[in-house]
Design a protein around this motif. Structure first.
Motif, PDB file in Angstrom:
ATOM      1  N   ASP A 264      28.447   0.063  77.165  1.00  0.00           N
ATOM      2  CA  ASP A 264      27.013  -0.385  77.441  1.00  0.00           C
ATOM      3  C   ASP A 264      26.003   0.270  76.478  1.00  0.00           C
ATOM      4  O   ASP A 264      24.908  -0.490  76.566  1.00  0.00           O
ATOM      5  CB  ASP A 264      26.745   0.096  78.911  1.00  0.00           C
ATOM      6  CG  ASP A 264      26.938   1.511  79.311  1.00  0.00           C
ATOM      7  OD1 ASP A 264      27.132   2.317  78.389  1.00  0.00           O
ATOM      8  OD2 ASP A 264      26.748   1.779  80.409  1.00  0.00           O
ATOM      9  N   GLY A 265      26.336   1.189  75.790  1.00  0.00           N
ATOM     10  CA  GLY A 265      25.432   1.726  74.977  1.00  0.00           C
ATOM     11  C   GLY A 265      24.874   0.769  73.769  1.00  0.00           C
ATOM     12  O   GLY A 265      23.788   0.841  73.247  1.00  0.00           O
ATOM     13  N   LEU A 266      25.981  -0.095  73.793  1.00  0.00           N
ATOM     14  CA  LEU A 266      25.479  -1.387  72.605  1.00  0.00           C
ATOM     15  C   LEU A 266      24.219  -2.235  73.082  1.00  0.00           C
ATOM     16  O   LEU A 266      23.636  -2.729  72.214  1.00  0.00           O
ATOM     17  CB  LEU A 266      26.856  -2.026  72.398  1.00  0.00           C
ATOM     18  CG  LEU A 266      26.525  -3.185  71.246  1.00  0.00           C
ATOM     19  CD1 LEU A 266      26.410  -2.590  69.835  1.00  0.00           C
ATOM     20  CD2 LEU A 266      27.863  -3.940  71.117  1.00  0.00           C
ATOM     21  N   ILE A 267      24.385  -2.568  74.497  1.00  0.00           N
ATOM     22  CA  ILE A 267      23.393  -3.730  74.790  1.00  0.00           C
ATOM     23  C   ILE A 267      22.340  -3.162  75.859  1.00  0.00           C
ATOM     24  O   ILE A 267      21.476  -3.884  75.945  1.00  0.00           O
ATOM     25  CB  ILE A 267      24.315  -4.761  75.353  1.00  0.00           C
ATOM     26  CG1 ILE A 267      24.863  -4.200  76.612  1.00  0.00           C
ATOM     27  CG2 ILE A 267      25.393  -5.357  74.573  1.00  0.00           C
ATOM     28  CD1 ILE A 267      25.431  -5.304  77.385  1.00  0.00           C
ATOM     29  N   VAL A 300      26.599  -6.519  64.248  1.00  0.00           N
ATOM     30  CA  VAL A 300      26.172  -6.392  65.519  1.00  0.00           C
ATOM     31  C   VAL A 300      25.355  -4.999  65.678  1.00  0.00           C
ATOM     32  O   VAL A 300      24.556  -5.106  66.344  1.00  0.00           O
ATOM     33  CB  VAL A 300      27.424  -6.089  66.454  1.00  0.00           C
ATOM     34  CG1 VAL A 300      27.123  -5.720  67.837  1.00  0.00           C
ATOM     35  CG2 VAL A 300      28.058  -7.775  66.564  1.00  0.00           C
ATOM     36  N   LEU A 301      25.842  -4.045  64.957  1.00  0.00           N
ATOM     37  CA  LEU A 301      25.097  -2.827  65.252  1.00  0.00           C
ATOM     38  C   LEU A 301      23.918  -2.880  64.673  1.00  0.00           C
ATOM     39  O   LEU A 301      22.794  -2.407  65.163  1.00  0.00           O
ATOM     40  CB  LEU A 301      25.959  -1.605  64.602  1.00  0.00           C
ATOM     41  CG  LEU A 301      27.138  -1.120  65.135  1.00  0.00           C
ATOM     42  CD1 LEU A 301      27.961  -0.235  64.299  1.00  0.00           C
ATOM     43  CD2 LEU A 301      26.989  -0.786  66.556  1.00  0.00           C
ATOM     44  N   ALA A 302      23.613  -3.457  63.589  1.00  0.00           N
ATOM     45  CA  ALA A 302      22.080  -3.612  63.030  1.00  0.00           C
ATOM     46  C   ALA A 302      21.276  -4.626  63.897  1.00  0.00           C
ATOM     47  O   ALA A 302      20.258  -4.087  64.149  1.00  0.00           O
ATOM     48  CB  ALA A 302      22.258  -4.333  61.555  1.00  0.00           C
ATOM     49  N   ARG A 303      21.808  -5.797  64.245  1.00  0.00           N
ATOM     50  CA  ARG A 303      21.003  -6.665  64.963  1.00  0.00           C
ATOM     51  C   ARG A 303      20.675  -6.226  66.471  1.00  0.00           C
ATOM     52  O   ARG A 303      19.529  -6.202  66.935  1.00  0.00           O
ATOM     53  CB  ARG A 303      21.836  -8.069  65.115  1.00  0.00           C
ATOM     54  CG  ARG A 303      22.155  -8.759  64.287  1.00  0.00           C
ATOM     55  CD  ARG A 303      20.747  -9.575  63.597  1.00  0.00           C
ATOM     56  NE  ARG A 303      21.271 -10.391  62.516  1.00  0.00           N
ATOM     57  CZ  ARG A 303      22.005 -11.643  62.564  1.00  0.00           C
ATOM     58  NH1 ARG A 303      22.167 -12.201  63.811  1.00  0.00           N
ATOM     59  NH2 ARG A 303      22.091 -12.353  61.546  1.00  0.00           N
TER      60      ARG A 303
END
Length: 321
Positions: A264-267, A300-303
């Motif tokens: 969940d830390g991604l989104i 993905v990490l950058a966006r």
């Protein structure tokens, strides 16, 4: 110096600055104003002390301040070295717990990214796992223990190892998560952990999965279409009746599709609904459907604004099927 009592004079050395009446006006040590400390000491001196005696007392006080500052500097250096050692131990421990031997055999088609929260010791409770199941299956997992730091990392290590062992012995992802749920009940701070397990069968081009309260993996087709693996979601570990079997679901894929698992830390962002972040991830993956796994992971990490780390831990697995 005339007028020195009205302005601060920044001395590059540890020298008291005297006003026209012989009184200490300011003392600067390494760019820090310690005037209040000096004046507090001056207030305790008896009246009638001559200028020469005051100057001698000021020099004595300066020497004391310098000695104390050196001692403080030494203690700060010891604390810094201790923090560095603790961080090195923590990172070594986390790397050992996340060691994935089978990942080396999939360097071209499986990419992982792992980022602890900014400001942490570089350890966290998120995990990933990649396991080969002969002859033609690949087991994938991500999970998220509540909390950060060494305690969360220790719980993560136990749960990850248990799930990795369970999936080698049990054919169904749901069964492996059931075993993990029972094990989690015996571990402090493990309840509430989320995890998702997926098994990719290369012969039948079938993905079988089960989720314990985790965000759904995403299947990205070569034409940019996306599918959420959200048909087999159950409560987190330790938060469901033990007598009820966990659900499991399957879907087919085509060679060239991409499977993405994440934590969940991604989104998740504090100032927006989690669906907003999920839709942002889906849109990004749709645009990256023809890129290689490495490029997909980096994009993905950058966006999503976590290329340099975020407020929460991030684990990301990108698989070219």
């Amino acid at each position: 110096r005339p007028g020195i009592s009205e302005e601060r004079w920044w001395s590059p050395v540890n020298t008291p600055v005297l006003g026209p009446d012989g009184q200490v006006a300011w003392i600067i040590h390494r760019g820090e104003d310690v005037t209040a400390f000096v004046k507090a000491h001056q207030a305790t001196r008896p009246a009638g002390v001559r200028v020469g005696e005051k100057l001698e007392a000021a020099e004595s006080l300066e020497a004391e301040l310098y000695a104390r500052a050196r001692e403080l500097q030494r203690l700060n250096e010891e604390l810094r070295q201790a923090h560095t050692r603790e961080r090195e131990v923590a990172v070594t421990l986390q790397e050992a717990m996340l060691h994935t031997p089978d990942l080396a055999q999939h360097s071209q088609d499986v990419v992982v990214r792992y980022q602890p929260a900014v400001g942490s010791l570089n350890v966290c409770g998120d995990w990933y796992d990649v396991v080969d199941i002969p002859p033609d299956q690949l087991a994938l997992a991500v999970g998220d223990v509540i909390g950060h730091g060494l305690q969360a990392a220790a719980v993560m290590g136990m749960l990850r190892s248990a799930l990795s062992a369970a999936v080698r012995a049990l054919a169904r992802p749901a069964q492996a998560l059931e075993v993990l749920g029972l094990y989690a009940r015996s571990i402090d701070d493990a309840l509430g952990t989320t995890a998702v397990k997926a098994i990719v069968d290369r012969r039948s081009h079938l993905i079988t999965y089960s989720s314990a309260g985790h965000l759904p993996p995403i299947l990205v087709h070569t034409d940019g279409r996306t599918e959420l693996l959200d048909q087999a979601t159950d409560p987190p570990l330790g938060a469901r009746p033990q007598h009820v079997p966990r659900p499991q679901a399957s879907l087919h894929y085509k060679p060239g599709d991409t499977l993405v698992l994440y934590t969940d830390g991604l989104i998740e962002r504090r100032d927006e609904d989690i669906d907003t972040g999920l839709n942002r991830l889906i849109d990004t993956l749709s645009e990256c459907s023809r890129l290689g796994p490495e490029q997909v992971a980096d994009t993905v990490l950058a966006r999503l604004g976590v290329a340099g780390g975020g407020r929460d831990d991030v684990a990301l697995v990108v698989v070219r099927l």
